[in-house]
Motif scaffolding. Structure first.
Motif, short mmCIF file in Angstrom:
data_model
loop_
_atom_site.label_atom_id
_atom_site.label_comp_id
_atom_site.label_asym_id
_atom_site.label_seq_id
_atom_site.Cartn_x
_atom_site.Cartn_y
_atom_site.Cartn_z
N SER A 55 12.69 10.17 -8.93
CA SER A 55 11.84 9.04 -8.52
C SER A 55 10.65 9.55 -7.72
O SER A 55 10.62 10.73 -7.32
N GLY A 56 9.71 8.65 -7.46
CA GLY A 56 8.63 8.99 -6.54
C GLY A 56 9.20 9.18 -5.14
O GLY A 56 8.75 10.04 -4.38
N SER A 84 9.14 3.99 1.05
CA SER A 84 9.52 5.38 0.71
C SER A 84 8.65 6.41 1.40
O SER A 84 9.12 7.51 1.70
N THR A 85 7.39 6.09 1.62
CA THR A 85 6.49 7.04 2.30
C THR A 85 7.07 7.39 3.66
O THR A 85 7.00 8.53 4.11
N VAL A 127 -1.91 8.10 1.35
CA VAL A 127 -1.37 7.32 0.22
C VAL A 127 -2.58 6.83 -0.57
O VAL A 127 -3.43 6.13 -0.03
N ASP A 153 0.79 11.06 -1.15
CA ASP A 153 1.59 10.08 -1.88
C ASP A 153 0.69 9.54 -2.99
O ASP A 153 -0.09 8.61 -2.78
N GLN A 156 0.93 6.07 -7.08
CA GLN A 156 0.14 5.14 -7.91
C GLN A 156 -1.04 5.83 -8.57
O GLN A 156 -1.81 5.20 -9.28
N SER A 177 4.97 8.85 -9.06
CA SER A 177 6.07 7.99 -9.51
C SER A 177 5.90 7.61 -10.97
O SER A 177 4.79 7.32 -11.42
N HIS A 179 8.06 5.13 -12.09
CA HIS A 179 8.83 3.88 -12.07
C HIS A 179 8.23 2.91 -13.09
O HIS A 179 7.08 3.05 -13.50
N LYS A 182 4.73 1.53 -12.59
CA LYS A 182 3.58 2.41 -12.53
C LYS A 182 2.93 2.56 -13.93
O LYS A 182 3.50 2.12 -14.92
N GLY A 189 11.77 7.54 -12.09
CA GLY A 189 11.43 8.97 -12.17
C GLY A 189 10.17 9.26 -11.40
O GLY A 189 9.50 8.35 -10.91
N TYR A 321 1.82 -5.11 1.46
CA TYR A 321 3.10 -4.67 1.94
C TYR A 321 3.28 -5.28 3.33
O TYR A 321 2.31 -5.28 4.10
C1 PLP Z 1 6.08 3.33 -6.19
C2 PLP Z 1 5.75 4.00 -4.91
C3 PLP Z 1 6.62 4.92 -4.30
C4 PLP Z 1 8.03 5.16 -4.77
O1 PLP Z 1 8.17 5.53 -6.09
P1 PLP Z 1 9.58 5.26 -6.82
O2 PLP Z 1 9.43 6.01 -8.11
O3 PLP Z 1 9.70 3.78 -7.01
O4 PLP Z 1 10.65 5.81 -5.97
C5 PLP Z 1 6.20 5.57 -3.16
N1 PLP Z 1 4.99 5.34 -2.63
C6 PLP Z 1 4.14 4.45 -3.16
C7 PLP Z 1 2.79 4.25 -2.54
C8 PLP Z 1 4.49 3.73 -4.32
O5 PLP Z 1 3.64 2.85 -4.84
#
Ligand code: PLP
Length: 379
Positions: A55-56, A84-85, A127, A153, A156, A177, A179, A182, A189, A321
């Motif tokens: 994953s990301g 997640s960041t 990010v 990060d 996206q 990512s 996902h 995305k 992934g 967010y």
């Molecule tokens: C989608 C996303 C993630 C996490 O990615 P995953 O593949 O969903 O775990 C992290 N940081 C940002 C900014 C994201 O948009």
């Protein structure tokens, strides 16, 4: 109902998945499709080392492990980002320092980074919101001056550029990512681009459960053993096979998303000129990947009524967010440094419109019509 998102599927993916299962007989990690995807991404993005991850989020976790943080070391990140960041660095015992974003791009404000630096600061995490690049020249200058690591990060930002360089290949480490929300996907992934040569060997070890299996497979050592901390960060080759189909169609997916992005941007510009809403701003030097189209309403109340109006018209939309510094875990595990001029305001005002591969002309026209209807304006 026009959905907010549809997972990208071009039609070739299942054949590759079948191939992985029936022909390659390899469905665990690091099979042929994983290697093909990694090499393809290295070539396309000009990365020295790309590894697929589950994953990301786990790409960010690997990055955080590579930074070798000590408890109390500080990591500077925007408050306006996905959890997640933050969680990736929290797991390594870091203290999280949230800072504000810039109003144009919603990306981390370099001045706010510099103002937040202390003796404990080790890492800064730009990010690239909506696949539009952060001010990397300025961030790299600050990182150089204070000897900080830069973890991008770029979840996206796959295929976006900053002054001709791919996002995720500019800092020490970049995280992507794949996902289903995305641009290019494998269900769940991601990938990590290990740009700083100092981390390359350890990245293999961490991803392979702390073993030197990669060195062993390359014939560099004669024993395969446990040498460091690690986890299992490698995705199944079935998922990589799906991603392979997506990567082969990257131009097509990109062009299709960009057509919708451009359509929204042109069609909504007169509302923007009349001051009814604000539209994304793409700074010079940034070429983006049409990851997201958003509009900004005047305040929380209008954002709330706008989303419910769109829903009544059959149009899915989303806001995000909740600023990490005001979320329950953010208050427990981090602190905010400086003024909150744009973070909370962006959360209160921003709405994402539907944007996905294969969106029909009628659907995107219906979205624009619904937006005009909300303001009681003709197109
Ligand atoms: C989608 C996303 C993630 C996490 O990615 P995953 O593949 O969903 O775990 C992290 N940081 C940002 C900014 C994201 O948009």
């Amino acid at each position: 109902m026009i959905p907010f998102n549809v997972p990208p599927y071009v039609g070739t993916e299942l054949e590759y998945v079948r191939d992985a299962v029936e022909k390659n007989r390899k469905i665990c990690g690091d099979g042929p499709y994983t290697k093909m995807c990694q090499r393809w991404l290295e070539d396309k993005l000009h990365s020295e080392k790309m590894l697929l991850t589950t994953s990301g989020t786990t790409a960010l976790e690997m990055a955080a492990m590579l930074c070798e943080l000590e408890p109390g070391d500080e990591v500077i990140l925007p408050s306006y980002t996905f959890s997640s960041t933050a969680t990736a660095f929290l797991r390594e015992g870091a203290s999280l320092v949230f800072v504000d974003i810039l109003p144009e791009t919603k990306n981390i404000d370099p001045e706010a980074i510099e103002a937040a630096i202390t003796e404990r600061t080790k890492v800064v995490v730009p990010v690239h919101y909506a696949g539009v690049a952060c001010d990397m020249d300025e961030i790299l200058r600050i990182a150089g001056k204070y000897d900080l690591l830069v973890v991008e990060d770029a979840a996206q930002g796959v295929s976006s550029l900053y002054r001709g360089r791919h996002l995720g290949t500019i800092g020490d480490i970049g995280c992507f990512s794949f996902h289903e929300t995305k641009n290019y996907s494998m269900g769940e992934g991601g990938a990590i681009s290990v740009n700083n040569p100092r981390f390359r060997e350890r990245a293999d070890v961490i991803r392979e459960k702390g073993t030197n299996r990669s060195n062993f497979l390359r014939g560099q050592v004669d024993k395969y053993t446990w040498v460091d901390e690690g986890s299992s960060f490698l995705p199944s080759d079935m998922n990589a096979a799906y991603l392979w189909g997506q990567l082969q169609s990257m131009e097509k997916i990109f062009a299709n998303r960009m057509a919708t992005w451009d359509y929204y941007d042109g069609a909504l510009s007169s509302l923007c000129e009349k001051g009814r809403l604000e539209l994304p701003i793409i700074p010079d030097g940034c070429s983006h990947n049409a990851h997201m189209y958003y509009v900004l309403l005047s305040d929380l109340e209008e954002r709330t009524s706008f989303i419910s109006f769109l829903k009544e018209k059959g149009v899915g939309s989303a806001f995000h967010y909740v600023p990490l510094h005001s979320a329950p875990a953010g208050q427990r595990f981090g602190r905010y440094n400086g003024e909150d001029n744009f973070t909370t305001a962006t959360y209160e005002r921003l709405v994402r419109l539907p944007l996905y591969y294969g969106m029909s002309d009628e659907d995107r026209e219906a979205v624009v019509r619904a937006v005009y209807d909300y303001f009681g304006e003709g197109e």
